[in-house]
Scaffold this motif. Structure first.
Motif: not given
Ligand code: C5P
Length: 240
Positions: A50, A53, A58, A85
């Motif tokens: 988290s 991100k 990615s 991803e």
């Protein structure tokens, strides 16, 4: 800078702080593609994902799942919810397990978001001929086993495999041109090889057909990691 041309950076750091320091060196608008492996993930858990991100990067989550299909399905459903991803499994888990992984990713992906790419590990590069014959009781060459697993991976409908750059042509011939080959073991010409035995430069990897390269220490341990990243980025993109 187009997304598919970014070299992946292996974030092989033992702590959250070390990873954070490293990422903090890059300009805020430089959106990276990073590989997060078992060490960091097991130590720090989903907050690593988290955090990365939240910076707009990615993520290839390199956890190499290998278990019964139901467990892999359920685990992949969870990983997909984190919005990574790309992730991976061991092809040795079998076609049914790989399909279950794919289903789990599909079912766990938040509506409107892209389903993560799913690739498989064929034979680890640490697997010697002796290990293959004695430990796994597979009586072929390592290369034949790699190609066999790549074909099973394609049959299961996965997007590609992790492979050494040397194997890309063989794998693409046995599957298809579009089948992804993600290749670690990349070094700039004249760079320190570390424990990597067979290495290629980014230019060579691109010419030979690698779709993604993974680079760790040449960037993470560099005096100037940002400059090292740009050098590798340039080499990887200039080759075409
Ligand atoms: O530091 P270096 O560039 O060698 O890191 C490469 C990354 O790719 C590491 O995370 C390593 O575990 C991974 N890897 C590899 N060779 C493989 C599979 C994965 O180097 N065959």
């Amino acid at each position: 800078m187009t997304q598919e041309k970014r070299p992946l950076i292996a974030l092989d750091f033992p702590t959250f702080e070390a990873m954070k320091d490293f990422l903090g060196k890059f300009p805020e608008d430089e959106k990276l593609f990073v590989k997060i492996g078992m060490e960091l993930y097991y130590a720090q858990g989903p907050r690593v994902i988290s955090y990365v991100k939240s910076l707009g990067h990615s993520v290839f989550l390199d956890l190499k799942l290998h278990d019964i299909p139901n467990t892999v399905y359920r685990s992949m459903r969870v990983l997909a919810q984190m919005g990574v991803e790309m992730t991976n499994v061991h092809a040795a888990g079998g076609v049914e397990m790989m399909q279950a992984a794919k289903d789990g990713l599909r079912d766990g992906t938040v509506k409107g978001k892209e389903v993560p790419l799913l690739i498989a590990v064929t034979q680890l590069t640490s697997t010697s001929q002796e290990i293959l014959n004695e430990d796994q009781n597979i009586q072929t060459s390592v290369q034949d086993s790699v190609v066999h697993y790549a074909k099973r991976t394609a049959l299961a409908g996965l997007d590609g495999v992790v492979s050494s750059a040397q194997e890309v042509a063989l794998i693409k011939n046995a599957t298809s041109k579009a089948f992804i080959c993600l290749t670690p073991g990349i070094r700039m010409a004249g760079g320190d090889h570390g424990d990597q035995k067979r290495v290629m430069t980014p230019q060579e990897a691109r010419k030979i057909g690698s779709d993604y390269i993974v680079v760790g220490r040449p960037i993470t341990q560099a005096k100037d990691p940002v400059d090292a990243y740009y050098q590798i980025y340039k080499a990887w993109n200039e080759a075409i």
